[in-house]
Design a protein around this motif. Sequence first.
Motif, PDB file in Angstrom:
ATOM      1  N   VAL A   1       0.840  -1.201   0.000  1.00 54.88           N
ATOM      2  CA  VAL A   1       0.000   0.000   0.000  1.00 54.88           C
ATOM      3  C   VAL A   1       0.877   1.253   0.000  1.00 54.88           C
ATOM      4  CG1 VAL A   1      -1.677   1.344   1.338  1.00 54.88           C
ATOM      5  CG2 VAL A   1      -1.955  -1.140   1.116  1.00 54.88           C
ATOM      6  N   PHE A   2       1.927   1.223   0.816  1.00 55.68           N
ATOM      7  CA  PHE A   2       2.826   2.381   0.916  1.00 55.68           C
ATOM      8  C   PHE A   2       3.480   2.708  -0.425  1.00 55.68           C
ATOM      9  CE2 PHE A   2       7.280   3.726   1.395  1.00 55.68           C
ATOM     10  CZ  PHE A   2       7.083   4.992   1.952  1.00 55.68           C
ATOM     11  N   VAL A   3       4.052   1.695  -1.098  1.00 54.66           N
ATOM     12  CA  VAL A   3       4.757   1.977  -2.357  1.00 54.66           C
ATOM     13  C   VAL A   3       3.773   2.334  -3.466  1.00 54.66           C
ATOM     14  CG1 VAL A   3       6.802   0.597  -1.780  1.00 54.66           C
ATOM     15  CG2 VAL A   3       4.878  -0.500  -2.957  1.00 54.66           C
ATOM     16  N   TYR A   4       2.543   1.791  -3.401  1.00 51.89           N
ATOM     17  CA  TYR A   4       1.545   2.145  -4.410  1.00 51.89           C
ATOM     18  C   TYR A   4       1.151   3.613  -4.277  1.00 51.89           C
ATOM     19  CZ  TYR A   4      -2.798   2.266  -7.079  1.00 51.89           C
ATOM     20  OH  TYR A   4      -3.771   2.607  -7.983  1.00 51.89           O
ATOM     21  N   ILE A   5       0.871   4.055  -3.059  1.00 54.52           N
ATOM     22  CA  ILE A   5       0.514   5.461  -2.842  1.00 54.52           C
ATOM     23  C   ILE A   5       1.695   6.374  -3.198  1.00 54.52           C
ATOM     24  CG2 ILE A   5      -0.096   7.170  -1.076  1.00 54.52           C
ATOM     25  CD1 ILE A   5      -1.672   4.948   0.349  1.00 54.52           C
ATOM     26  N   ALA A   6       2.899   5.983  -2.784  1.00 50.76           N
ATOM     27  CA  ALA A   6       4.090   6.794  -3.051  1.00 50.76           C
ATOM     28  C   ALA A   6       4.349   6.951  -4.543  1.00 50.76           C
ATOM     29  CB  ALA A   6       5.311   6.167  -2.372  1.00 50.76           C
ATOM     30  N   SER A   7       3.891   5.981  -5.352  1.00 57.08           N
ATOM     31  CA  SER A   7       4.150   6.052  -6.798  1.00 57.08           C
ATOM     32  C   SER A   7       3.426   7.219  -7.456  1.00 57.08           C
ATOM     33  CB  SER A   7       3.745   4.737  -7.468  1.00 57.08           C
ATOM     34  OG  SER A   7       2.333   4.581  -7.508  1.00 57.08           O
TER      35      SER A   7
ATOM     36  N   GLU B   1       5.276   1.278  -9.451  1.00 55.34           N
ATOM     37  CA  GLU B   1       6.595   1.894  -9.650  1.00 55.34           C
ATOM     38  C   GLU B   1       7.646   0.809  -9.817  1.00 55.34           C
ATOM     39  OE1 GLU B   1       9.568   5.280  -7.671  1.00 55.34           O
ATOM     40  OE2 GLU B   1       7.714   4.709  -6.651  1.00 55.34           O
ATOM     41  N   LEU B   2       8.564   1.035 -10.747  1.00 55.77           N
ATOM     42  CA  LEU B   2       9.575   0.024 -11.055  1.00 55.77           C
ATOM     43  C   LEU B   2      10.565  -0.148  -9.913  1.00 55.77           C
ATOM     44  CD1 LEU B   2      10.621  -1.915 -13.251  1.00 55.77           C
ATOM     45  CD2 LEU B   2      12.030  -0.043 -14.110  1.00 55.77           C
ATOM     46  N   ASN B   3      11.099   0.940  -9.411  1.00 52.92           N
ATOM     47  CA  ASN B   3      12.122   0.875  -8.365  1.00 52.92           C
ATOM     48  C   ASN B   3      11.825   1.879  -7.247  1.00 52.92           C
ATOM     49  OD1 ASN B   3      13.837   0.481 -11.198  1.00 52.92           O
ATOM     50  ND2 ASN B   3      14.338  -1.005  -9.610  1.00 52.92           N
ATOM     51  N   PRO B   4      10.840   1.600  -6.398  1.00 49.05           N
ATOM     52  CA  PRO B   4      10.546   2.538  -5.315  1.00 49.05           C
ATOM     53  C   PRO B   4      11.732   2.690  -4.368  1.00 49.05           C
ATOM     54  CG  PRO B   4       9.393   0.464  -4.972  1.00 49.05           C
ATOM     55  CD  PRO B   4       9.988   0.400  -6.340  1.00 49.05           C
ATOM     56  N   ARG B   5      12.004   3.944  -4.017  1.00 53.28           N
ATOM     57  CA  ARG B   5      13.151   4.236  -3.155  1.00 53.28           C
ATOM     58  C   ARG B   5      12.787   5.279  -2.113  1.00 53.28           C
ATOM     59  NH1 ARG B   5      19.046   4.200  -5.827  1.00 53.28           N
ATOM     60  NH2 ARG B   5      19.043   1.998  -6.400  1.00 53.28           N
TER      61      ARG B   5
ATOM     62  N   GLY C   1       7.433  -4.263 -11.578  1.00 54.66           N
ATOM     63  CA  GLY C   1       7.276  -3.248 -10.558  1.00 54.66           C
ATOM     64  C   GLY C   1       7.311  -3.887  -9.182  1.00 54.66           C
ATOM     65  N   PHE C   2       7.387  -3.048  -8.152  1.00 56.23           N
ATOM     66  CA  PHE C   2       7.366  -3.587  -6.791  1.00 56.23           C
ATOM     67  C   PHE C   2       5.990  -3.326  -6.190  1.00 56.23           C
ATOM     68  CE2 PHE C   2       8.045  -3.525  -2.183  1.00 56.23           C
ATOM     69  CZ  PHE C   2       8.704  -4.740  -2.026  1.00 56.23           C
ATOM     70  N   GLY C   3       5.196  -4.385  -6.155  1.00 59.93           N
ATOM     71  CA  GLY C   3       3.859  -4.305  -5.591  1.00 59.93           C
ATOM     72  C   GLY C   3       3.632  -5.478  -4.665  1.00 59.93           C
ATOM     73  N   PHE C   4       2.367  -5.882  -4.506  1.00 59.79           N
ATOM     74  CA  PHE C   4       2.064  -6.982  -3.586  1.00 59.79           C
ATOM     75  C   PHE C   4       2.757  -8.272  -4.006  1.00 59.79           C
ATOM     76  CE2 PHE C   4      -0.405 -10.649  -2.248  1.00 59.79           C
ATOM     77  CZ  PHE C   4      -0.522 -10.416  -0.890  1.00 59.79           C
ATOM     78  N   MET C   5       2.830  -8.535  -5.301  1.00 58.45           N
ATOM     79  CA  MET C   5       3.418  -9.784  -5.774  1.00 58.45           C
ATOM     80  C   MET C   5       4.824  -9.981  -5.233  1.00 58.45           C
ATOM     81  SD  MET C   5       3.995 -11.188  -9.678  1.00 58.45           S
ATOM     82  CE  MET C   5       5.310 -10.008 -10.068  1.00 58.45           C
TER      83      MET C   5
END
Length: 428
Positions: A149-155, A190-194, A266-270
């Motif tokens: 959820v965090f990385v999805y919102i941040a994207s 997002e491909l590479n969340p940082r 991307g970096f998601g739930f999977m």
Amino acid sequence: MRLPGALGIIFGLPLVVILLHLLTNENYSIKGINLDWEAVKKQLPNSKDQLWALCFDAQCWKVYLIWFVSTTFFDLILPGKHKKGVQLRDGTHLAYNINGKSVSSAFVAVLIARLFLSPTYFVPELQFVYDHQLQLILVTVIFSFLLSVFVYIASFIPLTSANGVGTKERILSVNGNTGNPIYDFFIGRELNPRIGSWDIKLFCELRPGMLLWLAIDLACIHNQYHKYGSVSDSIVLVTALQAFYVFDGVLNEEGCLSMIDITTDGFGFMLSFGDLAWVPWTYSLQARYLSNPQNAVHLGYIRIAAIVLLMGVGYYIFSASNNQKSAFKQGKLDHMKSIKTKTGSKLLCDGWWAMSQHINYLGDWMIAWSWCLTTGFQTPITYFYVIYFGTLLLHRQMRDDAKCSDKYGEQWEEYKRLVPYKIIPYVY
């Protein structure tokens, strides 16, 4: 069909992890293929309060958060060599601190120090992991969901500065930018969340889940020794084989920079769930099964030697083929037969890569078999990993075939004529 599949995985795979635990623990352990559903149901919570207590056990959350923060801390401060990743769509390269040797050394040092602080070699932390498996499974599942959820919102939040990140804008995954929030959340937008220069995806790929997997294996040996006074050769063997695999992955993290997980997905739930929950709790299934004295397997020297040989051959195929392809990509093996594509790159069809299109997958699958064989043939449940992993490798092969066909066109068809076998030479 994408959305139903994504929903099925989001809700289905956590249930698989939980079910595997319910089938292989000290309260109930399956034999053969006959399931005692009454024994399984007795382990389930009887009320919402019991379920809440399992999911949000304060001590387990505290322990896991300490674990995650500690591995993050070591990842941030320990030295390594700086490498650049593949070129992104905006022409930039992300910078990575490759410090797997330092992190794994710190993990081993802390573990050894903790072990020898006790005159009886009793480590409370390892026993805690063993005694709270179901709670920790639920913690890792929920945490992986929250991280997704965090990385999805941040994207959706624009970058205010490229300082420390290396890109001018957030690079979105091609597959995870469909506009469907559920699917994009699942596959990773997002491909590479940082966060600054700290790469969340590479960290999760190799740190908290992989090292937790090893800690779970060690917790199983620790429990067997302190509770029953002895340790079976089978559980020692599977732990040793998997420890080698874990440390090899962590120490060779540089190779991950060109893997499809890092370059394409991307970096998601999977990936979040896969790295943080699926890997430690399904890959440790053999050790957890063998930790129960009712499932004791005495292998003896001959079977140990045969399993080690299988692992060794598998690892040699996996490592040698990957090293050959890496050297070829670096221009060190220009004499080897290859096909030049319309993109300017080359498809290697010589050496290991003349045997099959994914000869490295064969080596990896042989390694998987070596782990499962340590449990004998008491139940097919302990062979879950080799079945799942074989399916995963087939799926990867099909994805790669579709991607390369689209990218290289006629050259890919020519390559498949020269290298007709997909994974196993002369078979498939």
